[in-house]
Design an enzyme around this catalytic site. Structure first.
Site, PDB file in Angstrom:
ATOM      1  N   SER A 147       0.820  -1.219   0.000  1.00  0.00           N
ATOM      2  CA  SER A 147       0.000   0.000   0.000  1.00  0.00           C
ATOM      3  C   SER A 147       0.852   1.265   0.000  1.00  0.00           C
ATOM      4  O   SER A 147       2.022   1.251   0.397  1.00  0.00           O
ATOM      5  CB  SER A 147      -0.910   0.021   1.232  1.00  0.00           C
ATOM      6  OG  SER A 147      -1.656  -1.167   1.310  1.00  0.00           O
TER       7      SER A 147
HETATM    8  N1  SAH Z   1      -0.998  -5.000   3.890  1.00  0.00           N
HETATM    9  C1  SAH Z   1      -0.229  -5.261   2.691  1.00  0.00           C
HETATM   10  C2  SAH Z   1      -0.903  -4.793   1.422  1.00  0.00           C
HETATM   11  C3  SAH Z   1      -1.938  -5.707   1.044  1.00  0.00           C
HETATM   12  S1  SAH Z   1      -2.462  -5.801  -0.633  1.00  0.00           S
HETATM   13  C4  SAH Z   1       1.165  -4.696   2.754  1.00  0.00           C
HETATM   14  O1  SAH Z   1       1.530  -4.051   3.734  1.00  0.00           O
HETATM   15  O2  SAH Z   1       1.917  -4.941   1.814  1.00  0.00           O
HETATM   16  C5  SAH Z   1      -3.838  -6.877  -0.283  1.00  0.00           C
HETATM   17  C6  SAH Z   1      -3.453  -8.267   0.105  1.00  0.00           C
HETATM   18  O3  SAH Z   1      -4.654  -8.944   0.453  1.00  0.00           O
HETATM   19  C7  SAH Z   1      -2.832  -9.069  -1.027  1.00  0.00           C
HETATM   20  O4  SAH Z   1      -1.634  -9.628  -0.597  1.00  0.00           O
HETATM   21  C8  SAH Z   1      -3.870 -10.153  -1.322  1.00  0.00           C
HETATM   22  O5  SAH Z   1      -3.312 -11.380  -1.745  1.00  0.00           O
HETATM   23  C9  SAH Z   1      -4.540 -10.277   0.037  1.00  0.00           C
HETATM   24  N2  SAH Z   1      -5.890 -10.865   0.004  1.00  0.00           N
HETATM   25  C10 SAH Z   1      -6.841 -10.757  -0.932  1.00  0.00           C
HETATM   26  N3  SAH Z   1      -7.948 -11.439  -0.578  1.00  0.00           N
HETATM   27  C11 SAH Z   1      -7.678 -11.986   0.639  1.00  0.00           C
HETATM   28  C12 SAH Z   1      -8.428 -12.817   1.540  1.00  0.00           C
HETATM   29  N4  SAH Z   1      -9.666 -13.201   1.278  1.00  0.00           N
HETATM   30  N5  SAH Z   1      -7.848 -13.193   2.686  1.00  0.00           N
HETATM   31  C13 SAH Z   1      -6.580 -12.803   2.987  1.00  0.00           C
HETATM   32  N6  SAH Z   1      -5.819 -12.021   2.182  1.00  0.00           N
HETATM   33  C14 SAH Z   1      -6.370 -11.623   1.018  1.00  0.00           C
END
Ligand code: SAH
Length: 223
Positions: free
Chosen positions: A70
């Site tokens: 992010s």
């Molecule tokens: N917090 C992260 C950014 C996340 S991007 C950081 O600091 O880098 C969103 C993330 O959510 C991705 O890695 C994606 O694979 C994950 N994601 C998507 N759907 C999800 C679900 N149902 N359960 C857990 N993770 C999920």
């Protein structure tokens, strides 16, 4: 005078954006503890080699599997709105790179983080261990279901877009706890939403501002 490092410059930018968005967020300044965490956590340790040069630019970056780390301002303001205390237990949905988890780990006692893509969970686990964070546990699974074994949580942060607040997450939030999530359809602007659960477990939610996140998907990919 010492020239500003890239990291100091990014933090200065985040502080300006915090002040500018205060009418929406209600926060003119970030807490001293959060600023210290932003100064301390090496963002470059959580992004692929190819983008290291952009580690301290205020932008999301690709981390593989179509996912992103992010934007630093968004990490900062979402964390700020959780009002974390040193004894808090926090649940993160969407570990991604592990950077947000590291920031949470600086501010809380224990971080539980759920990631749906096994490869990302593995890479984040390694990056967090290398950076010395012993208080983050990562599980591969569908974050919409939360992590019931360690509930209830003082705070929950969802870092992928969800059309509705998952009921399991609301149930796993402690009375008096806070949850922050981008609520809305995928691939358009979502509403960053702050949920507060009262001491009597009444749910109140407030729209904070527009944000753009990758979607929360269901199921756990097989490695
Ligand atoms: N917090 C992260 C950014 C996340 S991007 C950081 O600091 O880098 C969103 C993330 O959510 C991705 O890695 C994606 O694979 C994950 N994601 C998507 N759907 C999800 C679900 N149902 N359960 C857990 N993770 C999920």
């Amino acid at each position: 005078m010492r020239p500003l490092s890239d990291r100091d410059a990014l933090i200065a930018e985040i502080e300006i954006e915090t002040a500018e968005t205060a009418p929406l967020t209600g926060r003119r300044k970030l807490s001293a503890r959060l600023l210290a965490a932003l100064r301390k956590v090496p963002r470059e340790a959580f992004i692929p080699e190819a983008d290291i040069a952009h580690a301290y630019v205020n932008t999301p970056l690709p981390i593989g599997h179509g996912q992103t780390i992010s934007q630093p301002f968004v990490v900062a303001i979402m964390t700020e709105l959780l009002d974390l205390e040193p004894d808090h237990s926090v649940l993160e949905i969407g570990t991604g790179s592990g950077y947000q988890a590291a920031i949470l780990a600086e501010l809380a006692r224990q971080v539980w983080s759920v990631e749906v893509v096994p490869d990302l969970a593995e890479t984040a686990r390694a990056a967090l261990a290398k950076a010395g964070y012993g208080n983050v546990e990562i599980r591969c699974g569908d974050g919409a279901l939360g992590w019931p074994e360690h509930a209830p949580y003082d705070a929950i942060i969802v870092t992928a877009a969800t059309p509705l607040l998952p009921p399991a997450l609301l149930a796993q939030l402690k009375p008096g706890g806070r949850l922050i999530a981008p609520v809305g359809a995928a691939y358009q602007t979502q509403t960053l939403t702050l949920v507060e659960k009262s001491a009597l477990s009444a749910i109140a939610q407030r729209a904070i501002m527009g944000v753009a996140f990758v979607p929360l998907v269901s199921g756990c990919e097989r490695a």
